[in-house]
Design an enzyme around this catalytic site. Structure first.
Site, PDB file in Angstrom:
ATOM      1  N   THR A   1       8.497  26.547   6.958  1.00 16.33           N
ATOM      2  CA  THR A   1       7.147  26.045   6.727  1.00 16.33           C
ATOM      3  C   THR A   1       6.124  27.052   7.237  1.00 16.33           C
ATOM      4  O   THR A   1       5.098  27.310   6.592  1.00 16.33           O
ATOM      5  CB  THR A   1       6.953  24.685   7.402  1.00 16.33           C
ATOM      6  OG1 THR A   1       8.056  23.850   7.074  1.00 16.33           O
ATOM      7  CG2 THR A   1       5.678  24.015   6.925  1.00 16.33           C
TER       8      THR A   1
ATOM      9  N   SER B   1      13.502   5.964 -13.245  1.00 13.60           N
ATOM     10  CA  SER B   1      12.440   6.733 -13.891  1.00 13.60           C
ATOM     11  C   SER B   1      12.356   8.136 -13.305  1.00 13.60           C
ATOM     12  O   SER B   1      12.295   9.134 -14.033  1.00 13.60           O
ATOM     13  CB  SER B   1      11.113   5.994 -13.727  1.00 13.60           C
ATOM     14  OG  SER B   1      10.038   6.880 -13.878  1.00 13.60           O
ATOM     15  N   SER B   2      12.366   8.226 -11.977  1.00 12.09           N
ATOM     16  CA  SER B   2      12.226   9.542 -11.347  1.00 12.09           C
ATOM     17  C   SER B   2      13.433  10.422 -11.598  1.00 12.09           C
ATOM     18  O   SER B   2      13.297  11.637 -11.767  1.00 12.09           O
ATOM     19  CB  SER B   2      12.037   9.397  -9.836  1.00 12.09           C
ATOM     20  OG  SER B   2      10.789   8.839  -9.568  1.00 12.09           O
TER      21      SER B   2
ATOM     22  N   ARG C   1       1.621   0.385  15.349  1.00 12.55           N
ATOM     23  CA  ARG C   1       1.283   0.319  13.923  1.00 12.55           C
ATOM     24  C   ARG C   1       1.774  -1.004  13.331  1.00 12.55           C
ATOM     25  O   ARG C   1       2.529  -1.729  13.957  1.00 12.55           O
ATOM     26  CB  ARG C   1       1.899   1.502  13.177  1.00 12.55           C
ATOM     27  CG  ARG C   1       3.410   1.530  13.175  1.00 12.55           C
ATOM     28  CD  ARG C   1       3.942   2.841  12.628  1.00 12.55           C
ATOM     29  NE  ARG C   1       3.883   2.871  11.170  1.00 12.55           N
ATOM     30  CZ  ARG C   1       4.831   3.404  10.399  1.00 12.55           C
ATOM     31  NH1 ARG C   1       5.909   3.954  10.941  1.00 12.55           N
ATOM     32  NH2 ARG C   1       4.704   3.411   9.085  1.00 12.55           N
TER      33      ARG C   1
ATOM     34  N   TRP D   1       7.408  -0.541   4.222  1.00 12.90           N
ATOM     35  CA  TRP D   1       8.012   0.092   3.037  1.00 12.90           C
ATOM     36  C   TRP D   1       9.425   0.566   3.340  1.00 12.90           C
ATOM     37  O   TRP D   1      10.207   0.831   2.429  1.00 12.90           O
ATOM     38  CB  TRP D   1       7.154   1.252   2.543  1.00 12.90           C
ATOM     39  CG  TRP D   1       7.304   2.530   3.316  1.00 12.90           C
ATOM     40  CD1 TRP D   1       6.780   2.797   4.549  1.00 12.90           C
ATOM     41  CD2 TRP D   1       8.035   3.693   2.921  1.00 12.90           C
ATOM     42  NE1 TRP D   1       7.133   4.060   4.940  1.00 12.90           N
ATOM     43  CE2 TRP D   1       7.909   4.636   3.960  1.00 12.90           C
ATOM     44  CE3 TRP D   1       8.782   4.043   1.792  1.00 12.90           C
ATOM     45  CZ2 TRP D   1       8.503   5.893   3.909  1.00 12.90           C
ATOM     46  CZ3 TRP D   1       9.372   5.299   1.753  1.00 12.90           C
ATOM     47  CH2 TRP D   1       9.235   6.217   2.797  1.00 12.90           C
TER      48      TRP D   1
ATOM     49  N   HIS E   1      15.558  11.887  13.005  1.00 14.25           N
ATOM     50  CA  HIS E   1      14.340  11.997  13.832  1.00 14.25           C
ATOM     51  C   HIS E   1      13.436  10.781  13.641  1.00 14.25           C
ATOM     52  O   HIS E   1      12.476  10.618  14.374  1.00 14.25           O
ATOM     53  CB  HIS E   1      13.604  13.326  13.617  1.00 14.25           C
ATOM     54  CG  HIS E   1      13.055  13.558  12.239  1.00 14.25           C
ATOM     55  ND1 HIS E   1      12.911  14.799  11.701  1.00 14.25           N
ATOM     56  CD2 HIS E   1      12.621  12.710  11.291  1.00 14.25           C
ATOM     57  CE1 HIS E   1      12.413  14.717  10.485  1.00 14.25           C
ATOM     58  NE2 HIS E   1      12.219  13.441  10.219  1.00 14.25           N
ATOM     59  N   HIS E   2      13.747   9.953  12.657  1.00 11.86           N
ATOM     60  CA  HIS E   2      13.007   8.689  12.510  1.00 11.86           C
ATOM     61  C   HIS E   2      13.622   7.587  13.364  1.00 11.86           C
ATOM     62  O   HIS E   2      13.142   6.458  13.367  1.00 11.86           O
ATOM     63  CB  HIS E   2      13.009   8.242  11.049  1.00 11.86           C
ATOM     64  CG  HIS E   2      12.283   9.184  10.150  1.00 11.86           C
ATOM     65  ND1 HIS E   2      10.923   9.137   9.966  1.00 11.86           N
ATOM     66  CD2 HIS E   2      12.719  10.226   9.393  1.00 11.86           C
ATOM     67  CE1 HIS E   2      10.553  10.099   9.124  1.00 11.86           C
ATOM     68  NE2 HIS E   2      11.622  10.779   8.769  1.00 11.86           N
TER      69      HIS E   2
ATOM     70  N   TYR F   1       9.594  15.415   1.377  1.00 12.33           N
ATOM     71  CA  TYR F   1       9.462  16.745   0.773  1.00 12.33           C
ATOM     72  C   TYR F   1       9.320  16.670  -0.732  1.00 12.33           C
ATOM     73  O   TYR F   1       8.764  17.581  -1.350  1.00 12.33           O
ATOM     74  CB  TYR F   1      10.602  17.657   1.227  1.00 12.33           C
ATOM     75  CG  TYR F   1      10.287  18.142   2.614  1.00 12.33           C
ATOM     76  CD1 TYR F   1       9.280  19.089   2.801  1.00 12.33           C
ATOM     77  CD2 TYR F   1      10.896  17.598   3.724  1.00 12.33           C
ATOM     78  CE1 TYR F   1       8.920  19.496   4.070  1.00 12.33           C
ATOM     79  CE2 TYR F   1      10.534  17.993   5.004  1.00 12.33           C
ATOM     80  CZ  TYR F   1       9.548  18.947   5.168  1.00 12.33           C
ATOM     81  OH  TYR F   1       9.181  19.322   6.413  1.00 12.33           O
TER      82      TYR F   1
ATOM     83  N   GLU G   1      12.601  12.525   0.710  1.00 16.88           N
ATOM     84  CA  GLU G   1      11.492  11.954  -0.052  1.00 16.88           C
ATOM     85  C   GLU G   1      10.145  12.549   0.375  1.00 16.88           C
ATOM     86  O   GLU G   1       9.308  12.845  -0.463  1.00 16.88           O
ATOM     87  CB  GLU G   1      11.470  10.434   0.092  1.00 16.88           C
ATOM     88  CG  GLU G   1      10.227   9.733  -0.460  1.00 16.88           C
ATOM     89  CD  GLU G   1      10.080   9.814  -1.978  1.00 16.88           C
ATOM     90  OE1 GLU G   1      11.097  10.049  -2.662  1.00 16.88           O
ATOM     91  OE2 GLU G   1       8.957   9.655  -2.463  1.00 16.88           O
TER      92      GLU G   1
ATOM     93  N   HIS H   1       0.841  -1.205   0.000  1.00 22.30           N
ATOM     94  CA  HIS H   1       0.000   0.000   0.000  1.00 22.30           C
ATOM     95  C   HIS H   1       0.876   1.255   0.000  1.00 22.30           C
ATOM     96  O   HIS H   1       0.687   2.169  -0.803  1.00 22.30           O
ATOM     97  CB  HIS H   1      -0.918  -0.003   1.229  1.00 22.30           C
ATOM     98  CG  HIS H   1      -1.471   1.348   1.609  1.00 22.30           C
ATOM     99  ND1 HIS H   1      -2.449   1.989   0.888  1.00 22.30           N
ATOM    100  CD2 HIS H   1      -1.170   2.180   2.643  1.00 22.30           C
ATOM    101  CE1 HIS H   1      -2.730   3.156   1.470  1.00 22.30           C
ATOM    102  NE2 HIS H   1      -1.958   3.298   2.526  1.00 22.30           N
TER     103      HIS H   1
ATOM    104  N   ASP I   1       7.956  22.308 -25.502  1.00 22.87           N
ATOM    105  CA  ASP I   1       7.831  20.945 -24.961  1.00 22.87           C
ATOM    106  C   ASP I   1       8.861  20.789 -23.858  1.00 22.87           C
ATOM    107  O   ASP I   1       9.552  21.744 -23.510  1.00 22.87           O
ATOM    108  CB  ASP I   1       8.077  19.895 -26.070  1.00 22.87           C
ATOM    109  CG  ASP I   1       7.412  18.557 -25.733  1.00 22.87           C
ATOM    110  OD1 ASP I   1       7.608  18.064 -24.602  1.00 22.87           O
ATOM    111  OD2 ASP I   1       6.682  18.020 -26.582  1.00 22.87           O
TER     112      ASP I   1
ATOM    113  N   LYS J   1       5.594  29.830   4.860  1.00 21.04           N
ATOM    114  CA  LYS J   1       4.684  29.481   3.768  1.00 21.04           C
ATOM    115  C   LYS J   1       3.229  29.593   4.183  1.00 21.04           C
ATOM    116  O   LYS J   1       2.414  30.208   3.490  1.00 21.04           O
ATOM    117  CB  LYS J   1       4.970  28.062   3.288  1.00 21.04           C
ATOM    118  CG  LYS J   1       6.172  28.010   2.413  1.00 21.04           C
ATOM    119  CD  LYS J   1       6.407  26.614   1.905  1.00 21.04           C
ATOM    120  CE  LYS J   1       7.341  26.658   0.736  1.00 21.04           C
ATOM    121  NZ  LYS J   1       6.726  27.196  -0.474  1.00 21.04           N
TER     122      LYS J   1
ATOM    123  N   SER K   1       0.093  27.406  -4.119  1.00 19.62           N
ATOM    124  CA  SER K   1       0.547  28.781  -4.328  1.00 19.62           C
ATOM    125  C   SER K   1       0.043  29.361  -5.644  1.00 19.62           C
ATOM    126  O   SER K   1       0.102  30.572  -5.845  1.00 19.62           O
ATOM    127  CB  SER K   1       2.079  28.854  -4.308  1.00 19.62           C
ATOM    128  OG  SER K   1       2.565  28.331  -3.098  1.00 19.62           O
TER     129      SER K   1
ATOM    130  N   HIS L   1      13.711  11.144   4.423  1.00 21.64           N
ATOM    131  CA  HIS L   1      13.138  12.440   4.777  1.00 21.64           C
ATOM    132  C   HIS L   1      13.067  13.399   3.595  1.00 21.64           C
ATOM    133  O   HIS L   1      12.019  14.002   3.373  1.00 21.64           O
ATOM    134  CB  HIS L   1      13.776  13.074   6.014  1.00 21.64           C
ATOM    135  CG  HIS L   1      12.949  14.224   6.448  1.00 21.64           C
ATOM    136  ND1 HIS L   1      11.865  14.100   7.273  1.00 21.64           N
ATOM    137  CD2 HIS L   1      12.961  15.517   6.050  1.00 21.64           C
ATOM    138  CE1 HIS L   1      11.259  15.268   7.383  1.00 21.64           C
ATOM    139  NE2 HIS L   1      11.914  16.153   6.652  1.00 21.64           N
TER     140      HIS L   1
END
Ligand code: HEM
Ligand SMILES: [Cu+2]
Lengths: 532, 40
Positions: free
Chosen positions: A328, A169-170, A450, A142, A302-303, A257, A255, A77, A106, A331, A268, A253
């Site tokens: 943040t 790809s990315s 979890r 994951w 922090h993880h 963002y 990722e 998932h 293009d 923003k 925006s 991390h």
């Protein structure tokens, strides 16, 4: 409108037809459409898995699936939603909108663009096929922590291979975006006049290029640990399993963002349009985005507060994490200030954008709580974390993507979507998502872990509420598909400028946007720009 | 109309930037694996 006449003229030549149009496409709009359709499909694949998860958690005890399968659902998932739904949707929007927003004909590298997209269906076919393999799909989460992930059965090499593909790809997509923005802008469009959506995508692209190779490195090391006798992460061989967590989150991390920054860009664009005011603090928005991106490389641990880091390390990562709240906050302040005293109207894109600002901020606040080292010892690996990242990802990133689809759908199809249905979709989604995820804060604080298919009966009530919200949210998204298809097939014709308050080059070409646009660069006048 | 000359120039610029960025990505990857491989 000189661009207009010349564009329609070009529309009639060389538009390939049939399968060839899609398989060999080098057109940024067609590839954008492919990305968006793929992302929506994956949103339902990942969503189906979420429904299985929530059905199992509807009541305590094991009812529908066995725990191994449950764990593989949780794992796949997440991989599907992150790499298959949110990221490709963002790249799809980038493909469609960046050339239109900067006046380019293009993307810079159209053939590579085709390859970036067509890798994805193969990678996901590979990943999803693992569910049917001996030993089941990957089920260690994951995050793929060793040594647990090394117990994966035949699925393991396929998982690693799929991740490598997704990364390639990315990265190609990111290179393409950077080259497009740096080299293909229409004359007169300076970097500091680009719409924020373009800025956020440039910055995201650099994050992708810097962080995905690290993930690729990490999973390669898993592969060699399992099959080639290395012991990077194997304590018995002198390695260290915690090393994997460091490498993974050095990717992980940034990722998050990568998922969030394009959403900031979308919001925006939308908020100024429906507030009929220019974006407040444009330059500060650009700098805040860049600061967030840079800081995101210095907060990974922090993880990992609970793995036993040295106390100075814990303090460093706590303070660095708190620091991200500053840009943040800038923003959020700017979005609110843009609305302040604006002539606001509340069409569906604006509703989703406002919900984004509020709900993403809730996710940001719970993130701050998690970033405080001592209290994270209580929250870590509980449902509080699950609530947190779904606020930032679902009511954050996904809501912004929905806003974007409603906002630009008239530009893509030439028709206005059904506003009444759009509003119904918005309200049902917003209510359902909060019923789904808000109670998970309480579950987490009360200690529910979890990634577990069963739980103590004390957690029963909130889980049932959460599951009901989940089913409601899932059902509501069928309405979204109906609205999009209905709009593609017809309806009230859209003008070139679909929204009264909209500004920017994309609104100077007809709706639907012709197959070829800006073959000759547009002559830019200040009032055409989103941020002139 | 943009002359085909400028178009070719932009194409060249695009390819060069793509190659630089590609090498950057590959070296991040190489660096990571290498550093830890030496450590092993
Ligand atoms: C249809 C709405 C969704 C529902 C009902 C849902 C539900 C869930 C549930 C129940 C879990 C398992 C929690 C656990 O036991 O650890 C989960 C995990 C997760 N979800 Fe979702 N989710 C939804 C949408 C999304 C979206 C849009 C994203 C990404 C953008 C996402 C990302 C994740 C991630 C990263 C995990 C963690 C998986 C792990 O711990 O390995 N979810 N979700
Ligand atoms: Cu993080």
């Amino acid at each position: 409108m000189s661009t207009l006449a010349q564009d329609t003229h070009h529309d009639h030549d060389h538009k390939p037809t049939g399968l060839k149009r899609w398989f060999f496409s080098t057109n940024h709009k067609d590839i954008g459409t492919l990305y968006l359709i793929f992302a929506l499909t994956m949103f339902f694949v990942g969503g189906g898995m979420a429904m299985i998860i929530r059905a199992e958690l509807f009541q305590p005890g094991l009812q529908f699936v066995d725990p191994q399968f449950y764990n593989s659902m949780v794992t796949i998932h997440a991989l599907v939603m992150i790499f298959g739904a949110v990221m490709p949707a963002g790249v799809g929007l980038a493909n469609w909108m960046i050339p239109l927003m900067i006046g380019a004909p293009d993307m810079a590298l159209p053939r590579m663009n085709n390859m970036s997209f067509w890798i994805l269906p193969f990678a996901f076919a590979l990943l999803l096929s693992t569910i049917f393999m001996q030993g089941g799909g990957p089920a260690g989460g994951w995050t793929m922590y060793p040594p647990l992930v090394l117990q994966t059965g035949e699925a393991f090499p396929f998982l690693i291979f799929a991740i490598h593909f997704l990364g390639i790809s990315s990265i190609m997509g990111a290179i393409n975006i950077i080259a497009t923005v740096f080299n293909m802008r229409a004359p007169g469009m300076s970097l500091m006049q680009m719409p924020l959506f373009v800025w956020t995508w440039v910055i995201t692209s650099f994050l992708l290029i810097a962080s995905l190779p690290v993930l690729a490195g990490a999973v390669t090391m898993l592969l060699t640990d399992k099959y080639f006798g290395t012991s990077f992460f194997n304590a018995a061989g002198g390695g260290d399993p915690v090393l994997f967590q460091h490498i993974f989150w050095f990717f992980g991390h940034p990722e998050v963002y990568i998922l969030a920054l394009p959403a900031f860009g979308i919001v925006s664009s939308i908020i100024p349009t429906f507030s009929r005011k220019p974006l407040f603090g444009y330059a500060s928005m650009v700098y805040a985005t860049a600061s967030i991106a840079i800081l995101s490389f210095f907060v990974w641990a922090h993880h990992m507060f609970t793995v036993g880091l040295p106390i100075k390390g814990e303090l460093f990562f706590m303070y660095a994490t708190m620091l991200i709240a500053v840009p943040t906050g800038v923003k959020v302040f700017n979005w609110v200030a843009t609305m302040w005293k604006g002539a606001m109207t509340f069409e569906t894109p604006m509703l989703f954008a406002i919900a984004f600002v509020i709900l993403f901020t809730i996710g940001g606040f719970s993130g701050l709580m998690l970033g405080i080292t001592p209290v994270d010892f209580q929250y870590h690996d509980t449902y509080f974390v699950v609530a947190h990242f779904h606020y930032v990802l679902l009511t954050g990133a996904v809501f912004a993507l929905m806003a974007a689809v409603y906002y630009w759908l008239p530009k893509w199809t030439g028709y206005m979507y059904d506003e009444r249905l759009g509003k119904i979709h918005f309200w049902l989604s917003t209510i359902a998502a909060n019923v789904l995820f808000f109670p998970q804060h309480f579950l987490g604080l009360a200690g529910m872990p979890r990634r577990i298919p069963d739980y103590n009966i004390q957690f029963a009530d909130f889980n049932m509420i959460s599951s009901i919200g989940g089913f409601a949210y899932g059902l509501t998204q069928l309405l979204f598909v109906y609205i999009v298809i209905k709009c593609a097939l017809g309806g009230k014709k859209s003008k070139a400028k679909s929204w009264e308050g909209a500004r920017g080059l994309e609104w100077t070409v007809p709706s639907p946007a012709p197959f070829h646009t800006f073959e000759t660069p547009p002559k830019i006048r200040k009032e055409m720009l989103e941020n002139g | 109309m943009k002359s085909s000359n400028t178009k070719a120039k932009i194409n060249k610029k695009n390819k060069r930037l793509a190659i630089i960025l590609g090498i950057m990505a590959c070296s991040f990857y190489g660096l990571f694996v290498l550093v830890f491989a030496i450590n092993d």
